[in-house]
Design a protein around this motif. Structure first.
Motif, mmCIF file in Angstrom:
data_model
loop_
_atom_site.group_PDB
_atom_site.id
_atom_site.type_symbol
_atom_site.label_atom_id
_atom_site.label_comp_id
_atom_site.label_asym_id
_atom_site.label_seq_id
_atom_site.Cartn_x
_atom_site.Cartn_y
_atom_site.Cartn_z
ATOM 1 N N LEU A 261 -48.695 34.384 45.005
ATOM 2 C CA LEU A 261 -47.492 34.064 45.776
ATOM 3 C C LEU A 261 -46.608 33.080 45.015
ATOM 4 O O LEU A 261 -45.385 33.274 44.908
ATOM 5 C CB LEU A 261 -47.886 33.489 47.133
ATOM 6 C CG LEU A 261 -46.736 32.969 48.017
ATOM 7 C CD1 LEU A 261 -45.815 34.123 48.410
ATOM 8 C CD2 LEU A 261 -47.284 32.277 49.261
ATOM 9 N N LEU A 262 -47.206 32.024 44.477
ATOM 10 C CA LEU A 262 -46.429 31.031 43.738
ATOM 11 C C LEU A 262 -45.787 31.649 42.502
ATOM 12 O O LEU A 262 -44.620 31.369 42.193
ATOM 13 C CB LEU A 262 -47.331 29.863 43.325
ATOM 14 C CG LEU A 262 -47.949 29.012 44.438
ATOM 15 C CD1 LEU A 262 -48.666 27.808 43.846
ATOM 16 C CD2 LEU A 262 -46.905 28.549 45.431
ATOM 17 N N LEU A 263 -46.529 32.483 41.798
ATOM 18 C CA LEU A 263 -46.004 33.114 40.589
ATOM 19 C C LEU A 263 -44.847 34.050 40.923
ATOM 20 O O LEU A 263 -43.854 34.107 40.179
ATOM 21 C CB LEU A 263 -47.124 33.881 39.889
ATOM 22 C CG LEU A 263 -46.814 34.419 38.478
ATOM 23 C CD1 LEU A 263 -46.541 33.263 37.518
ATOM 24 C CD2 LEU A 263 -47.985 35.265 37.970
ATOM 25 N N TYR A 264 -44.943 34.752 42.034
ATOM 26 C CA TYR A 264 -43.883 35.678 42.432
ATOM 27 C C TYR A 264 -42.596 34.916 42.732
ATOM 28 O O TYR A 264 -41.498 35.320 42.316
ATOM 29 C CB TYR A 264 -44.315 36.481 43.660
ATOM 30 C CG TYR A 264 -43.377 37.606 43.993
ATOM 31 C CD1 TYR A 264 -43.520 38.844 43.375
ATOM 32 C CD2 TYR A 264 -42.347 37.446 44.912
ATOM 33 C CE1 TYR A 264 -42.652 39.899 43.668
ATOM 34 C CE2 TYR A 264 -41.475 38.484 45.207
ATOM 35 C CZ TYR A 264 -41.636 39.703 44.578
ATOM 36 O OH TYR A 264 -40.769 40.739 44.852
ATOM 37 N N VAL A 265 -42.716 33.808 43.461
ATOM 38 C CA VAL A 265 -41.530 33.006 43.777
ATOM 39 C C VAL A 265 -40.958 32.382 42.513
ATOM 40 O O VAL A 265 -39.740 32.345 42.305
ATOM 41 C CB VAL A 265 -41.880 31.909 44.805
ATOM 42 C CG1 VAL A 265 -40.692 30.964 45.024
ATOM 43 C CG2 VAL A 265 -42.300 32.524 46.136
ATOM 44 N N PHE A 266 -41.835 31.899 41.638
ATOM 45 C CA PHE A 266 -41.406 31.221 40.411
ATOM 46 C C PHE A 266 -40.648 32.181 39.481
ATOM 47 O O PHE A 266 -39.583 31.843 38.950
ATOM 48 C CB PHE A 266 -42.629 30.649 39.691
ATOM 49 C CG PHE A 266 -42.314 29.892 38.432
ATOM 50 C CD1 PHE A 266 -41.738 28.624 38.485
ATOM 51 C CD2 PHE A 266 -42.590 30.451 37.189
ATOM 52 C CE1 PHE A 266 -41.448 27.928 37.320
ATOM 53 C CE2 PHE A 266 -42.305 29.757 36.025
ATOM 54 C CZ PHE A 266 -41.723 28.494 36.086
ATOM 55 N N LEU A 267 -41.189 33.393 39.304
ATOM 56 C CA LEU A 267 -40.567 34.348 38.385
ATOM 57 C C LEU A 267 -39.506 35.211 39.056
ATOM 58 O O LEU A 267 -38.490 35.534 38.436
ATOM 59 C CB LEU A 267 -41.643 35.254 37.763
ATOM 60 C CG LEU A 267 -42.709 34.549 36.911
ATOM 61 C CD1 LEU A 267 -43.731 35.567 36.415
ATOM 62 C CD2 LEU A 267 -42.068 33.819 35.732
ATOM 63 N N GLY A 268 -39.749 35.581 40.321
ATOM 64 C CA GLY A 268 -38.831 36.508 40.987
ATOM 65 C C GLY A 268 -37.596 35.866 41.580
ATOM 66 O O GLY A 268 -36.591 36.548 41.821
ATOM 67 N N GLY A 269 -37.658 34.552 41.811
ATOM 68 C CA GLY A 269 -36.522 33.898 42.468
ATOM 69 C C GLY A 269 -35.377 33.552 41.549
ATOM 70 O O GLY A 269 -34.280 33.205 42.004
#
Length: 502
Positions: A261-269
């Motif tokens: 979840l953290l990686l998705y927000v970090f890279l996708g945001g």
């Protein structure tokens, strides 16, 4: 025979007290709210220094224990730790936080951004991301790791077979541990555990319910929340039924989902640079101002910021010290006290800091860069959950993000309740050897019992708020017990080292 081994008063009296309070909240909600809020205000406003002193004192005490002669004591006679670093770290991290960390990571900066004190310090950009790290940082984790080594020493070195709060006080209380003083300590601890357990759902569960409602396009209702709680109950009951192996597997799954979840927000945001730079600055501000933040009382009450936030947080962490440190101490067999404290800080702070830096600073970036006027939306509606949803919907494939958030929250709740059920089950025994796990039937009983109260209370929002206040009030006497446990550890560990020199 199992029934003869159980400590029925310690099991039933605290639960009966919580049920009585629930009945009072439901019958006379307004009068109960006024009474409890006035007590909470009195404790926080009058005895605020008491909470702050305990917090800072326990933190310094943890560092002293780790780097002194006590740090070399090994918790148990194993040549290597019982669990690998990852298994131990994941169980420790997930057991003490529940899903509240995800809720607060996403919204806590919003709560501080409009505070007058934040404006006085320099504004939301410089300080809204600092206080979440402070309130979930070294001092909160010091409560856990310091008490964990005290309980671990009691269980694995002294081989005590009464796994209760009072037993950790025996080096000072002596025979009084088996009398009224010990009984009061244990009843207070279990009462705080049950009240804290019932209220941990009050903040984060509505976000979980909203996420599932939004993804599945079904109305948000009490029935949906009950279904969510039942799914969580089935998850952690299944894990706890298979013992520590099942708990370790669930904790590992939780950590994997959490960092995905953290990686998705970090890279996708699209805000990775801002997240890193703001987080780095926040860590620097925390390090530079740690002592000032830890001791500021706002004596003139110009903003009442420490009373509303810091003292509130220290009290809430103190209440949760009933369960999490016992669990951490029990799984730390084979580690030295130094490894337990420093490892606890590493895993705890790595997880919480990363969560707040990534999730919190993503929302802050949207606000500061004018991409989403989330503070105005929150000020107009007063609905944190809709504000969080608005932030998450700015990410690619928001439905996927909400599903991932829901799964992570469920596993966080499940692993936290696993730890609670293990500790509560041990409390139900008159005596229980450190190597022995509670009977599966006892763990199953507590697994169900811990869930019944939240299910009953979701139908009354005011009751949830009131029980949260009860948890904060319970921290006042718990603070004295924490000091007594630490003093008892020093006395007992000192004797142990003297015995080894002879």
């Amino acid at each position: 025979m199992l029934s003869k081994r159980l400590d029925w008063p310690a099991t039933l009296i605290p639960f009966a007290c919580v049920l009585l309070l629930c009945a009072l909240f439901l019958i006379t909600p307004e009068a109960s709210s006024r009474t409890l809020e006035s007590i909470r205000f009195f404790l926080g406003d009058t005895f605020g220094v008491y909470y702050l002193m305990i917090g800072l004192g326990v933190f310094f005490c943890s560092l002293y224990i780790a780097f002194s002669k006590y740090g070399a004591i090994r918790l148990g006679n194993l040549e290597k730790p019982l669990y690998s670093n990852f298994k131990w770290g994941s169980m420790m991290f997930t057991s003490g936080l529940a899903a509240d960390i995800l809720f607060y990571s996403l919204c806590e900066w919003m709560l501080y951004a409009s505070e007058p004190h934040i404006e006085e310090l320099g504004g939301a950009q410089d300080w809204a991301s600092v206080f979440p790290l402070f309130h979930w940082g070294p001092i909160p984790w010091s409560f856990y790791v310091t008490l964990a080594v005290a309980f671990g020493f009691m269980l694995h070195v002294r081989k005590r077979n009464r796994q209760k709060y009072s037993e950790a006080c025996r080096p000072i209380l002596g025979a009084h541990t088996d009398g009224l003083a010990g009984r009061l300590i244990d009843l207070l601890a279990l009462f705080a555990l049950l009240a804290g357990t019932a209220t941990t759902f009050s903040l984060a569960t509505p976000l979980l319910s909203l996420a599932i409602s939004h993804v599945l396009h079904i109305p948000q209702s009490n029935l949906l929340t009950v279904v969510i709680l039942l799914v969580t109950c089935i998850t952690y009951t299944t894990a706890i039924y298979f013992g520590m192996h099942g708990i370790a597997k669930l904790a590992a799954s939780c950590v994997y989902l959490f960092f995905i979840l953290l990686l998705y927000v970090f890279l996708g945001g699209g805000e990775a640079k801002y997240i890193v730079e703001t987080g780095f600055s926040a860590l620097g501000s925390l390090a530079q101002n740690f002592l000032t933040m830890s001791t500021w009382t706002d004596a003139l009450r110009t903003s009442s910021f420490p009373q509303n936030w810091t003292i509130f947080y220290w009290a809430y962490w103190m209440v949760w010290c009933v369960a999490a440190p016992f669990f951490i101490g029990s799984i730390s067999k084979g580690r030295t006290i130094r490894q337990t404290i420093l490892g606890g800080y590493f895993w705890g702070l790595a997880g919480t800091f990363t969560s707040f830096i990534v999730l919190g600073n993503y929302g802050l970036a949207l606000e500061m860069k004018g991409k989403l006027n989330i503070l105005a939306q929150y000020a107009a509606s007063g609905d944190l959950y809709q504000s969080i949803l608005a932030i998450l919907e700015t990410l690619p494939f928001p439905a996927f993000v909400l599903i991932l958030l829901a799964l992570t929250m469920i596993t966080f709740y499940a692993t936290s309740f696993d730890a609670l059920a293990v500790v509560a089950s041990a409390y139900s025994y008159k005596k229980l050897d450190g190597e022995e796990e509670p009977d599966r039937r006892v763990k199953l009983f507590w697994s169900l019992l811990l869930m019944l109260l939240p299910v009953a209370l979701i139908f009354s929002d005011s009751s949830m708020a009131n029980l949260q206040t009860v948890s904060i009030i319970a921290a006042f006497p718990i603070g004295f017990v924490i000091v007594l446990i630490i003093a008892s550890f020093f006395r007992d560990a000192g004797r142990y080292l003297e015995e080894g020199e002879k």
